[in-house]
Design a protein around this motif. Structure first.
Motif, mmCIF file in Angstrom:
data_model
loop_
_atom_site.group_PDB
_atom_site.id
_atom_site.type_symbol
_atom_site.label_atom_id
_atom_site.label_comp_id
_atom_site.label_asym_id
_atom_site.label_seq_id
_atom_site.Cartn_x
_atom_site.Cartn_y
_atom_site.Cartn_z
ATOM 1 N N ASP A 97 0.869 -1.182 0.000
ATOM 2 C CA ASP A 97 0.000 0.000 0.000
ATOM 3 C C ASP A 97 0.900 1.224 0.000
ATOM 4 O OD1 ASP A 97 -1.670 2.172 0.646
ATOM 5 O OD2 ASP A 97 -3.060 0.882 1.730
ATOM 6 N N VAL A 98 0.929 1.929 -1.109
ATOM 7 C CA VAL A 98 1.825 3.085 -1.238
ATOM 8 C C VAL A 98 1.473 4.162 -0.219
ATOM 9 C CG1 VAL A 98 2.515 4.966 -2.777
ATOM 10 C CG2 VAL A 98 2.297 2.637 -3.679
ATOM 11 N N LYS A 99 0.191 4.371 0.032
ATOM 12 C CA LYS A 99 -0.234 5.440 0.934
ATOM 13 C C LYS A 99 0.191 5.186 2.371
ATOM 14 C CE LYS A 99 -4.338 8.076 2.338
ATOM 15 N NZ LYS A 99 -5.810 8.228 2.151
ATOM 16 N N THR A 100 -0.013 3.971 2.862
ATOM 17 C CA THR A 100 0.315 3.666 4.261
ATOM 18 C C THR A 100 1.725 3.124 4.422
ATOM 19 O OG1 THR A 100 -0.530 1.397 4.133
ATOM 20 C CG2 THR A 100 -2.120 3.146 4.665
ATOM 21 N N ARG A 101 2.389 2.835 3.313
ATOM 22 C CA ARG A 101 3.726 2.246 3.300
ATOM 23 C C ARG A 101 3.756 0.874 3.962
ATOM 24 N NH1 ARG A 101 5.666 4.262 -0.763
ATOM 25 N NH2 ARG A 101 7.676 3.356 -0.161
ATOM 26 N N ARG A 102 2.653 0.152 3.917
ATOM 27 C CA ARG A 102 2.616 -1.216 4.446
ATOM 28 C C ARG A 102 3.518 -2.092 3.596
ATOM 29 N NH1 ARG A 102 -1.306 -5.465 3.188
ATOM 30 N NH2 ARG A 102 -2.574 -3.863 2.153
ATOM 31 N N PRO A 103 4.512 -2.731 4.200
ATOM 32 C CA PRO A 103 5.456 -3.519 3.400
ATOM 33 C C PRO A 103 4.841 -4.829 2.921
ATOM 34 C CG PRO A 103 5.953 -3.755 5.724
ATOM 35 C CD PRO A 103 4.866 -2.717 5.630
ATOM 36 N N VAL A 104 5.410 -5.366 1.867
ATOM 37 C CA VAL A 104 5.005 -6.682 1.371
ATOM 38 C C VAL A 104 5.588 -7.740 2.291
ATOM 39 C CG1 VAL A 104 5.194 -8.342 -0.502
ATOM 40 C CG2 VAL A 104 4.820 -5.921 -1.023
ATOM 41 N N ASP A 105 4.721 -8.573 2.848
ATOM 42 C CA ASP A 105 5.129 -9.669 3.718
ATOM 43 C C ASP A 105 4.779 -10.969 2.995
ATOM 44 O OD1 ASP A 105 5.338 -11.706 5.598
ATOM 45 O OD2 ASP A 105 4.518 -10.519 7.234
ATOM 46 N N PRO A 106 5.762 -11.778 2.605
ATOM 47 C CA PRO A 106 5.455 -12.979 1.821
ATOM 48 C C PRO A 106 4.573 -13.981 2.551
ATOM 49 C CG PRO A 106 7.749 -12.982 2.522
ATOM 50 C CD PRO A 106 7.212 -11.624 2.834
ATOM 51 N N ALA A 107 4.519 -13.906 3.875
ATOM 52 C CA ALA A 107 3.689 -14.836 4.636
ATOM 53 C C ALA A 107 2.279 -14.310 4.870
ATOM 54 C CB ALA A 107 4.347 -15.151 5.980
ATOM 55 N N GLN A 108 2.078 -12.999 4.745
ATOM 56 C CA GLN A 108 0.799 -12.408 5.104
ATOM 57 C C GLN A 108 0.112 -11.656 3.966
ATOM 58 O OE1 GLN A 108 -0.729 -12.843 8.109
ATOM 59 N NE2 GLN A 108 0.968 -14.211 8.616
ATOM 60 N N THR A 109 0.880 -11.070 3.063
ATOM 61 C CA THR A 109 0.311 -10.222 2.017
ATOM 62 C C THR A 109 -0.188 -11.065 0.847
ATOM 63 O OG1 THR A 109 1.901 -8.497 2.600
ATOM 64 C CG2 THR A 109 0.719 -8.251 0.526
ATOM 65 N N LEU A 110 -1.445 -10.868 0.478
ATOM 66 C CA LEU A 110 -2.033 -11.602 -0.639
ATOM 67 C C LEU A 110 -1.844 -10.824 -1.940
ATOM 68 C CD1 LEU A 110 -3.826 -12.391 2.026
ATOM 69 C CD2 LEU A 110 -5.315 -13.446 0.329
ATOM 70 N N PHE A 111 -1.443 -11.535 -2.989
ATOM 71 C CA PHE A 111 -1.361 -11.009 -4.340
ATOM 72 C C PHE A 111 -2.369 -11.780 -5.196
ATOM 73 C CE2 PHE A 111 2.722 -8.489 -5.061
ATOM 74 C CZ PHE A 111 2.862 -8.146 -3.719
ATOM 75 N N ARG A 112 -2.587 -11.331 -6.421
ATOM 76 C CA ARG A 112 -3.490 -12.017 -7.362
ATOM 77 C C ARG A 112 -2.642 -12.679 -8.455
ATOM 78 N NH1 ARG A 112 -8.664 -10.060 -7.357
ATOM 79 N NH2 ARG A 112 -9.193 -12.192 -7.978
ATOM 80 N N PRO A 113 -2.472 -13.985 -8.412
ATOM 81 C CA PRO A 113 -1.619 -14.655 -9.407
ATOM 82 C C PRO A 113 -2.228 -14.788 -10.793
ATOM 83 C CG PRO A 113 -1.801 -15.934 -7.368
ATOM 84 C CD PRO A 113 -2.867 -14.889 -7.334
ATOM 85 N N GLY A 114 -3.438 -14.275 -10.999
ATOM 86 C CA GLY A 114 -4.027 -14.304 -12.333
ATOM 87 C C GLY A 114 -4.211 -15.718 -12.850
ATOM 88 N N SER A 115 -3.725 -15.969 -14.053
ATOM 89 C CA SER A 115 -3.955 -17.255 -14.704
ATOM 90 C C SER A 115 -3.179 -18.407 -14.084
ATOM 91 C CB SER A 115 -3.630 -17.158 -16.196
ATOM 92 O OG SER A 115 -4.653 -16.457 -16.867
ATOM 93 N N ILE A 116 -2.284 -18.139 -13.157
ATOM 94 C CA ILE A 116 -1.691 -19.236 -12.391
ATOM 95 C C ILE A 116 -2.790 -19.965 -11.625
ATOM 96 C CG2 ILE A 116 -0.074 -19.783 -10.513
ATOM 97 C CD1 ILE A 116 1.673 -17.494 -11.469
ATOM 98 N N SER A 117 -3.918 -19.283 -11.413
ATOM 99 C CA SER A 117 -5.098 -19.933 -10.829
ATOM 100 C C SER A 117 -5.473 -21.191 -11.589
ATOM 101 C CB SER A 117 -6.287 -18.964 -10.859
ATOM 102 O OG SER A 117 -5.998 -17.737 -10.251
ATOM 103 N N LYS A 118 -5.234 -21.193 -12.903
ATOM 104 C CA LYS A 118 -5.604 -22.351 -13.712
ATOM 105 C C LYS A 118 -4.896 -23.616 -13.250
ATOM 106 C CE LYS A 118 -6.674 -19.799 -18.004
ATOM 107 N NZ LYS A 118 -6.507 -18.422 -17.496
ATOM 108 N N LEU A 119 -3.693 -23.498 -12.696
ATOM 109 C CA LEU A 119 -2.986 -24.686 -12.227
ATOM 110 C C LEU A 119 -3.765 -25.382 -11.119
ATOM 111 C CD1 LEU A 119 0.729 -23.486 -12.231
ATOM 112 C CD2 LEU A 119 -0.500 -24.778 -13.990
ATOM 113 N N PHE A 120 -4.491 -24.613 -10.314
ATOM 114 C CA PHE A 120 -5.332 -25.201 -9.276
ATOM 115 C C PHE A 120 -6.547 -25.873 -9.921
ATOM 116 C CE2 PHE A 120 -2.671 -22.186 -7.229
ATOM 117 C CZ PHE A 120 -2.466 -22.653 -5.940
#
Length: 659
Positions: A97-120
């Motif tokens: 979050d650019v506004k709050t400067r919340r850092p990316v945490d690989p264990a907690q922060t969710l991203f959207r993998p897009g079409s990698i969803s298809k592997l599931f």
């Protein structure tokens, strides 16, 4: 031009694998994929290879990724590496979050993998194959509560869906939406419209979100569980993926950890994207959870039996010999003597890649929460994969000479090509015309393909190193063509070959002559449109009377009104495509009324164009013999008819507004 990338890739949530592939032997991918239980020995790395340790990979990533984010105007990223069943490293870079400067945490922060969803989705399919509920070679209509219309005399099977060879045209409408009220159940989305089948099943690789969503719906049907529930119970839960979901919007327990999504980090974030075809791209997940998924496929485990996994990873379709194959759901990315399978994924805002080095039990996952300036995220993820492979699994660079046939074969390649992933029944066909790429031959016998750019933004050059196979000059990307009866029928590059091909544009729909002709016609129509007010003012100012009198009113007014109508029509379509380019959620149906208005105006312009022909005929037969005026009237009429023809063959005039 962002328009083309948005509509050709981004808009359809397609993640293309990295194009820079290894020149190891220029031969088809071996139809074998190891699992942890298979007796496979990884190819040893040559002397001088960097050791794949946490310390080394962290130092390498820390020296590359932060610079790439800053240079590319990308807010944040997550990178995960697994090895031998363990997480080697998981790194968060930048901010969620650019506004709050919340850092990316690989264990907690969710991203959207897009079409990698298809592997599931594909993993769920293979679970049902294993359970005996799905037959890979059975007509999928047997599993559906609606029917895919017959075509080409062949049924579509699950194997076709998993190799993207079902033959569906591209779809775009309702792919991304921003209003939860417009989000509909999967069955409603699929039954709303069945895309045209433009290829025979098994004949052509053409990546399809609709096909993947059909597969997810079949899982839902045969399992008796809603798709998102099925994945949660049978994939997430066994792997301990507690911070992953296909539910949209996210459940409250996960929503707070979701990263914001950006076009570029210097602009405001956009709303959480809702994916209409859930199985094709709706996953939200953390880097840690994606590590669990990679380990499950690399090491074996609770998801699939070893023999099922091997079937899934094996080459199932090789569209172009010499380039990587398509497996069942995964696509091969083989390079540097390694067998690699993976998948990419894009939403409008998030851009990701997943790569599994099967023999080496190594996995690499990376995801960015911004597209970045000039598509920086795509370039960065390509380079990370290429450099990771070259650093830890280097391969001797074979010195292969350029063939003597380079100029002859290069000349056969010259021309305009469209993508097999296209549409033929709606206005996206016109976008496909604009998106055609040109293959050119240089004096030194090397090829260039306008759409295939290097990191520097300049088209790559290719030299022929085997019959109908080319290697990137100064790089390790590969290009190959299929030739029948001396004519090129398709070509692709290593990164694209499993999922779509470039096919020769037919003479009747070749951008090489149509686009210049369209520009000339528009110029004539513009001058004709401007001539009316200019001449009217001049005549009024000087009291001049036209030399030709007595023409019917329709013949006199057609060349005055029709050009303006055509300019409005062309400008209207350009405005809509630009709006879609700026915001893909505009494809949620809100543009339908404007499309109908433009279509109605087009019908009037068709009548007007024929009246312009009539007017030109009257002027040509006039006793005053004003040949210049008659010639311009004829040129204007022909230009109008050409633009009308282009609008018709470009499928802007359709009864349906499905696309």
């Amino acid at each position: 031009m962002r328009l083309l990338t948005s509509l050709a890739g981004l808009l359809a949530a397609l993640a293309l694998p990295a194009a820079a592939q290894a020149p190891d032997a220029l031969k088809p991918t071996a139809p074998f994929a190891p699992s942890r239980t298979a007796t496979v020995t990884a190819t040893p790395s040559p002397p001088g290879a960097a050791q794949l340790t946490a310390a080394d990979v962290n130092a390498w990533l820390d020296g590359l990724v932060p610079y790439g984010l800053d240079r590319g105007d990308i807010a944040g990223a997550v990178v995960v590496v697994v090895k031998d069943g363990q997480v080697l490293t998981q790194r968060g870079y930048g901010v969620a979050d650019v506004k709050t400067r919340r850092p990316v945490d690989p264990a907690q922060t969710l991203f959207r993998p897009g079409s990698i969803s298809k592997l599931f989705t594909w993993t769920a399919v293979m679970q049902q194959v294993e359970a005996g509920k799905i037959d890979l070679d059975r007509d999928i209509n047997d599993y559906l509560d609606f029917k895919i219309p017959p075509a080409f005399g062949k049924p579509i099977t699950m194997r076709h869906l998993m190799t993207h060879t079902a033959g569906f045209e591209e779809t775009a409408k309702h792919l991304l939406i921003d209003d939860p009220a417009k989000d509909e159940p999967l069955d409603v989305v699929l039954k709303r419209w069945t895309p045209e089948r433009i290829y025979a099943p098994g004949a052509m690789a053409a990546y399809s979100n609709y096909g993947a969503s059909l597969a997810g719906y079949i899982v839902q049907r045969v399992s008796g569980e809603p798709f998102a529930v099925y994945v949660d119970r049978h994939i997430f839960a066994p792997l301990g993926m507690t911070r992953s979901s296909f539910v949209q919007p996210l459940p409250p327990a996960l929503a707070g950890g979701m990263s914001k999504g950006y076009v570029v980090s210097s602009r405001d974030p956009k709303a959480f994207e809702l994916i209409g075809m859930t199985p094709a791209g709706a996953l939200s997940s953390t880097g840690s959870d994606m590590a669990r998924f990679m380990i499950a496929h690399l090491e074996g485990g609770p998801l699939l039996k070893p023999q099922t996994a091997q079937l899934m990873y094996a080459a199932a379709n090789t569209p172009i010999p010499g380039l990587p194959a398509m497996a069942l759901g995964f696509y091969h990315e083989d390079r540097n003597g390694r067998r690699i399978i993976g998948h990419g994924g894009d939403t409008d805002l998030f851009h990701s890649d997943l790569h599994l080095f099967l023999d080496d039990h190594v996995g690499l996952y990376l995801s960015f929460n911004s597209g970045g300036k000039d598509g920086a995220a795509h370039v960065l993820r390509e380079r990370l994969f290429a450099e990771f492979t070259n650093r830890y699994f280097p391969y001797p660079d074979p010195q292969v000479p350029t063939l003597a046939t380079a100029k002859v074969h290069g000349a056969a390649m010259v021309g305009h090509y469209g993508m097999s992933r296209t549409s033929t029944s709606n206005f996206l066909k016109l976008i496909g015309l604009i998106s055609q790429t040109r293959v050119a031959l240089s004096d030194d016998g090397t090829l260039t393909v306008a759409a295939l750019l290097g990191t520097n933004g300049v088209p790559k050059r290719w030299r022929e190193v085997a019959p109908w196979q080319w290697r990137e000059v100064g790089g390790d990307d590969r290009l190959a063509a299929v030739v029948k009866d001396g004519k090129v029928t398709m070509f692709s590059i290593a990164g694209y070959a499993p999922i779509f091909e470039f096919t020769p544009a037919p003479a009747s729909f070749d951008a090489g002559w149509i686009l210049p002709a369209a520009m000339a016609a528009l110029g004539v129509i513009l001058l004709t449109a401007l001539a009316w007010p200019v001449l009217t003012f001049t005549r009024w100012r000087y009291g001049h009377q036209p030399a030709v009198v007595g023409r019917p009113a329709l013949a006199r007014w057609a060349p005055r009104v029709t050009p303006w109508a055509l300019l409005v029509i062309c400008g209207g379509w350009l405005a809509m495509v630009t709006a879609i380019d700026n915001d893909v959620t505009m494809l949620d149906g809100r543009l339908d009324i404007w499309m109908r208005l433009l279509q109605a105006l087009s019908l009037a312009a068709i009548v007007g164009s024929f009246l312009m022909v009539w007017n030109a005929w009257i002027l040509a037969r006039s006793p005053q013999r004003r040949w210049l005026r008659a010639a311009w009237a004829a040129l204007s009429a022909v230009s109008a008819l050409f633009l009308i023809w282009l609008l018709i063959v470009g499928k802007t005039l359709t009864l349906s507004l499905n696309y």
